[in-house]
Design a protein around this motif. Structure first.
Motif, PDB file in Angstrom:
ATOM      1  N   ILE A 100       0.839  -1.202   0.000  1.00  0.00           N
ATOM      2  CA  ILE A 100       0.000   0.000   0.000  1.00  0.00           C
ATOM      3  C   ILE A 100       0.875   1.253   0.000  1.00  0.00           C
ATOM      4  O   ILE A 100       0.612   2.214  -0.748  1.00  0.00           O
ATOM      5  N   ALA A 101       1.912   1.252   0.801  1.00  0.00           N
ATOM      6  CA  ALA A 101       2.800   2.405   0.859  1.00  0.00           C
ATOM      7  C   ALA A 101       3.478   2.648  -0.488  1.00  0.00           C
ATOM      8  O   ALA A 101       3.633   3.795  -0.929  1.00  0.00           O
ATOM      9  N   HIS A 102       3.885   1.579  -1.160  1.00  0.00           N
ATOM     10  CA  HIS A 102       4.532   1.729  -2.458  1.00  0.00           C
ATOM     11  C   HIS A 102       3.542   2.246  -3.501  1.00  0.00           C
ATOM     12  O   HIS A 102       3.906   3.098  -4.339  1.00  0.00           O
ATOM     13  N   ALA A 103       2.308   1.763  -3.457  1.00  0.00           N
ATOM     14  CA  ALA A 103       1.298   2.257  -4.388  1.00  0.00           C
ATOM     15  C   ALA A 103       1.063   3.750  -4.185  1.00  0.00           C
ATOM     16  O   ALA A 103       0.941   4.511  -5.157  1.00  0.00           O
ATOM     17  N   ALA A 104       0.997   4.172  -2.921  1.00  0.00           N
ATOM     18  CA  ALA A 104       0.805   5.596  -2.639  1.00  0.00           C
ATOM     19  C   ALA A 104       1.983   6.421  -3.149  1.00  0.00           C
ATOM     20  O   ALA A 104       1.799   7.506  -3.721  1.00  0.00           O
ATOM     21  N   GLU A 105       3.182   5.890  -2.982  1.00  0.00           N
ATOM     22  CA  GLU A 105       4.371   6.595  -3.473  1.00  0.00           C
ATOM     23  C   GLU A 105       4.324   6.742  -4.992  1.00  0.00           C
ATOM     24  O   GLU A 105       4.647   7.817  -5.533  1.00  0.00           O
ATOM     25  N   LEU A 106       3.940   5.691  -5.701  1.00  0.00           N
ATOM     26  CA  LEU A 106       3.848   5.761  -7.157  1.00  0.00           C
ATOM     27  C   LEU A 106       2.840   6.826  -7.598  1.00  0.00           C
ATOM     28  O   LEU A 106       3.021   7.488  -8.626  1.00  0.00           O
ATOM     29  N   LEU A 107       1.776   6.979  -6.817  1.00  0.00           N
ATOM     30  CA  LEU A 107       0.737   7.941  -7.165  1.00  0.00           C
ATOM     31  C   LEU A 107       1.037   9.346  -6.642  1.00  0.00           C
ATOM     32  O   LEU A 107       0.270  10.279  -6.919  1.00  0.00           O
ATOM     33  N   GLY A 108       2.136   9.484  -5.888  1.00  0.00           N
ATOM     34  CA  GLY A 108       2.470  10.784  -5.317  1.00  0.00           C
ATOM     35  C   GLY A 108       1.517  11.221  -4.231  1.00  0.00           C
ATOM     36  O   GLY A 108       1.269  12.415  -4.047  1.00  0.00           O
ATOM     37  N   ARG A 109       1.011  10.257  -3.479  1.00  0.00           N
ATOM     38  CA  ARG A 109       0.046  10.550  -2.423  1.00  0.00           C
ATOM     39  C   ARG A 109       0.566  10.071  -1.084  1.00  0.00           C
ATOM     40  O   ARG A 109       1.416   9.178  -1.011  1.00  0.00           O
ATOM     41  N   GLU A 110       0.015  10.646  -0.027  1.00  0.00           N
ATOM     42  CA  GLU A 110       0.348  10.179   1.309  1.00  0.00           C
ATOM     43  C   GLU A 110      -0.307   8.819   1.540  1.00  0.00           C
ATOM     44  O   GLU A 110      -1.488   8.631   1.207  1.00  0.00           O
ATOM     45  N   PRO A 111       0.434   7.870   2.076  1.00  0.00           N
ATOM     46  CA  PRO A 111      -0.195   6.579   2.347  1.00  0.00           C
ATOM     47  C   PRO A 111      -1.193   6.699   3.491  1.00  0.00           C
ATOM     48  O   PRO A 111      -1.088   7.612   4.322  1.00  0.00           O
ATOM     49  N   PRO A 112      -2.173   5.818   3.535  1.00  0.00           N
ATOM     50  CA  PRO A 112      -3.109   5.829   4.673  1.00  0.00           C
ATOM     51  C   PRO A 112      -2.355   5.514   5.962  1.00  0.00           C
ATOM     52  O   PRO A 112      -1.286   4.896   5.932  1.00  0.00           O
ATOM     53  N   PRO A 113      -2.868   5.939   7.103  1.00  0.00           N
ATOM     54  CA  PRO A 113      -2.174   5.689   8.366  1.00  0.00           C
ATOM     55  C   PRO A 113      -2.090   4.200   8.685  1.00  0.00           C
ATOM     56  O   PRO A 113      -2.954   3.412   8.281  1.00  0.00           O
ATOM     57  N   GLU A 114      -1.024   3.812   9.372  1.00  0.00           N
ATOM     58  CA  GLU A 114      -0.911   2.422   9.819  1.00  0.00           C
ATOM     59  C   GLU A 114      -1.952   2.141  10.903  1.00  0.00           C
ATOM     60  O   GLU A 114      -2.185   2.968  11.785  1.00  0.00           O
ATOM     61  N   VAL A 115      -2.553   0.955  10.808  1.00  0.00           N
ATOM     62  CA  VAL A 115      -3.556   0.525  11.791  1.00  0.00           C
ATOM     63  C   VAL A 115      -3.127  -0.822  12.345  1.00  0.00           C
ATOM     64  O   VAL A 115      -2.931  -1.770  11.573  1.00  0.00           O
ATOM     65  N   PRO A 116      -2.932  -0.942  13.653  1.00  0.00           N
ATOM     66  CA  PRO A 116      -2.594  -2.256  14.215  1.00  0.00           C
ATOM     67  C   PRO A 116      -3.663  -3.290  13.872  1.00  0.00           C
ATOM     68  O   PRO A 116      -4.863  -2.976  13.878  1.00  0.00           O
ATOM     69  N   PHE A 117      -3.225  -4.500  13.579  1.00  0.00           N
ATOM     70  CA  PHE A 117      -4.145  -5.555  13.155  1.00  0.00           C
ATOM     71  C   PHE A 117      -5.285  -5.745  14.153  1.00  0.00           C
ATOM     72  O   PHE A 117      -6.447  -5.888  13.765  1.00  0.00           O
ATOM     73  N   ASP A 118      -4.985  -5.733  15.451  1.00  0.00           N
ATOM     74  CA  ASP A 118      -6.003  -5.980  16.465  1.00  0.00           C
ATOM     75  C   ASP A 118      -7.048  -4.873  16.534  1.00  0.00           C
ATOM     76  O   ASP A 118      -8.132  -5.072  17.097  1.00  0.00           O
ATOM     77  N   GLU A 119      -6.726  -3.702  15.986  1.00  0.00           N
ATOM     78  CA  GLU A 119      -7.663  -2.574  16.023  1.00  0.00           C
ATOM     79  C   GLU A 119      -8.366  -2.353  14.689  1.00  0.00           C
ATOM     80  O   GLU A 119      -9.256  -1.503  14.584  1.00  0.00           O
ATOM     81  N   ALA A 120      -7.986  -3.107  13.665  1.00  0.00           N
ATOM     82  CA  ALA A 120      -8.524  -2.885  12.319  1.00  0.00           C
ATOM     83  C   ALA A 120      -9.958  -3.384  12.206  1.00  0.00           C
ATOM     84  O   ALA A 120     -10.316  -4.441  12.743  1.00  0.00           O
ATOM     85  N   ASP A 121     -10.785  -2.620  11.518  1.00  0.00           N
ATOM     86  CA  ASP A 121     -12.161  -3.004  11.242  1.00  0.00           C
ATOM     87  C   ASP A 121     -12.173  -3.848   9.973  1.00  0.00           C
ATOM     88  O   ASP A 121     -12.047  -3.325   8.862  1.00  0.00           O
ATOM     89  N   GLN A 122     -12.291  -5.157  10.130  1.00  0.00           N
ATOM     90  CA  GLN A 122     -12.226  -6.078   9.005  1.00  0.00           C
ATOM     91  C   GLN A 122     -13.372  -7.065   9.042  1.00  0.00           C
ATOM     92  O   GLN A 122     -13.902  -7.399  10.106  1.00  0.00           O
ATOM     93  N   THR A 123     -13.721  -7.570   7.867  1.00  0.00           N
ATOM     94  CA  THR A 123     -14.706  -8.637   7.797  1.00  0.00           C
ATOM     95  C   THR A 123     -14.069  -9.921   8.340  1.00  0.00           C
ATOM     96  O   THR A 123     -12.832 -10.050   8.365  1.00  0.00           O
ATOM     97  N   PRO A 124     -14.880 -10.874   8.776  1.00  0.00           N
ATOM     98  CA  PRO A 124     -14.310 -12.150   9.239  1.00  0.00           C
ATOM     99  C   PRO A 124     -13.441 -12.821   8.184  1.00  0.00           C
ATOM    100  O   PRO A 124     -12.406 -13.413   8.505  1.00  0.00           O
ATOM    101  N   MET A 125     -13.821 -12.722   6.893  1.00  0.00           N
ATOM    102  CA  MET A 125     -13.028 -13.339   5.840  1.00  0.00           C
ATOM    103  C   MET A 125     -11.670 -12.655   5.707  1.00  0.00           C
ATOM    104  O   MET A 125     -10.636 -13.309   5.564  1.00  0.00           O
ATOM    105  N   ALA A 126     -11.665 -11.319   5.767  1.00  0.00           N
ATOM    106  CA  ALA A 126     -10.404 -10.587   5.672  1.00  0.00           C
ATOM    107  C   ALA A 126      -9.504 -10.895   6.861  1.00  0.00           C
ATOM    108  O   ALA A 126      -8.289 -11.066   6.718  1.00  0.00           O
ATOM    109  N   ARG A 127     -10.106 -10.983   8.033  1.00  0.00           N
ATOM    110  CA  ARG A 127      -9.310 -11.288   9.225  1.00  0.00           C
ATOM    111  C   ARG A 127      -8.727 -12.696   9.146  1.00  0.00           C
ATOM    112  O   ARG A 127      -7.589 -12.938   9.541  1.00  0.00           O
TER     113      ARG A 127
END
Length: 294
Positions: free
Chosen positions: A222-249
C-alpha cells in the motif's frame, strides 16, 4: 485447441485477453442468465451453471474440449463441477489437459517459513480444507484418465482494475500492520503465462505454486502504491484494532513464504512481474490508479 472454462471469473478473463487467440473455440460458464448475456455481448460463448442447475449444452462443449480450466471453488464438502460433470469429463474423447485453480491457503500457517509443493498441506480454515478435498478429487480423476490434471495454487491475485493503486486512489486502502506477517502475490499476466506454459507441456498430476519472488508485508504494498501515485499513504492501523470482515481477518491467520521454483524449472516460466513493485509500475503505466482520480 478448444477450451472450456468452468467459471469465467476475473483471472480467467485476464488469461483470455492475453491468450484467447491461441484457441479455436472458447466457451464457459457463469452463474446467472444476466451474466451470460453480458458475456455473450463480449463475444464469449457462455452457459449457465450455478452449482446446482446447468445448461444441458455444457455436456456437448465438454465432449468437444481439448482443455478444461476450472476456477469454481468448492461448495461445502463437494466440488460442484465434479458432482455434476465427472462422468462427462472422464469420457471426453479429445480432452488432454485440465487445470484446477486452487490457493496457497491450503498450506495454512507456517509461522513465516518457506513452503513449496512438497510441503504437506495444513489448512487452518474450513474453506482451505474444502480446497484440499477438491484438489485430491481432481487428482484422483486424473489418475484414472488419459488426460493430465494440474493444480495451480495461486497467491494473492492482482491485476488490471484490482490492485493497491486502485484502492489508494479511491480511498479504500488500509495499511494494516501485523508484525512479522507476509504474503506472496501474483499478477494475472503471470498466472496467464503459467497456464499457457502448462497447456503446452502438460505433466500428469502436477501441482504448481503460482506466486511471485518476494513475500512481503501487506502495508509495504500500500505504501509503495501511494508513493507511485504521489500521495500520502493511509495511516498504519494495528491488526487488532482494524475493522475487518471475518473473511479478511481469516486471511491474516496464515503466515508463510511460498516458493515458486517449480513453475520456472518445469514450465520454463520467467515472471514478468517478479515482485509487486514491477507489477504496480506496469499497472500505473497502463492507467490504473490515475483513471480513478479523475
Amino acid at each position: 485447441m478448444n477450451l472450456f472454462v468452468f467459471g469465467l471469473g476475473y483471472s480467467v478473463r485476464q488469461f483470455l485477453k492475453l491468450h484467447g487467440a491461441r484457441f479455436t473455440e472458447i466457451s464457459g460458464t457463469v452463474r446467472s442468465p444476466e451474466k451470460a448475456k453480458a458475456m455473450e455481448e463480449e463475444g464469449l460463448d457462455t452457459f449457465v451453471f450455478d452449482g446446482t442447475d446447468h445448461d444441458p449444452r455444457i455436456l456437448d462443449r465438454i465432449a468437444r474440449a481439448d482443455a478444461l480450466l476450472v476456477s469454481i471453488p468448492p461448495a461445502s464438502e463437494t466440488d460442484p463441477v465434479l458432482a455434476h460433470f465427472s462422468q462427462a469429463i472422464a469420457s471426453a474423447p479429445s480432452l488432454r489437459w485440465i487445470g484446477y485453480l486452487s490457493t496457497v491457503g491450503v498450506y495454512g500457517h507456517a509461522d513465516g517459513n518457506w513452503v513449496d509443493e512438497t510441503t504437506p498441506p495444513n489448512p487452518a480454515t474450513a474453506r482451505s480444507r474444502q480446497r484440499i478435498a477438491a484438489e485430491q478429487a481432481w487428482l484422483a480423476l486424473g489418475e484414472r484418465a488419459s488426460f493430465a490434471v494440474q493444480i495451480f495454487r495461486l497467491a494473492g491475485i492482482y491485476g488490471p482494475g484490482r490492485n493497491a493503486l486502485v484502492k489508494v486512489a479511491d480511498g479504500t486502502a488500509k495499511r494494516i500492520v501485523k508484525p512479522g506477517q507476509v504474503f506472496n502475490r501474483i499478477h494475472t499476466a503471470d498466472i496467464a503465462q503459467v497456464l499457457m506454459a502448462s497447456m503446452e507441456r502438460p505433466s500428469r498430476n502436477a501441482v504448481y505454486n503460482v506466486a511471485d519472488d518476494e513475500p512481503g508485508p501487506p502495508q509495504d504494498v500500500i505504501a509503495h502504491a501511494a508513493e507511485l501515485l504521489g500521495r500520502e499513504p493511509p495511516p498504519e492501523v494495528p491488526f487488532d484494532e482494524a475493522d475487518q470482515t471475518p473473511m479478511a481477518r481469516a486471511f491474516y491467520a496464515d503466515n508463510k513464504r511460498v516458493r515458486n521454483t517449480r513453475i520456472k524449472t518445469e514450465l520454463g516460466v520467467a515472471l514478468r512481474y517478479p515482485t509487486y513493485r514491477e507489477g504496480l509500475r506496469a499497472l500505473l503505466d497502463s492507467g490504473d490508479g490515475i483513471r480513478q482520480e479523475h
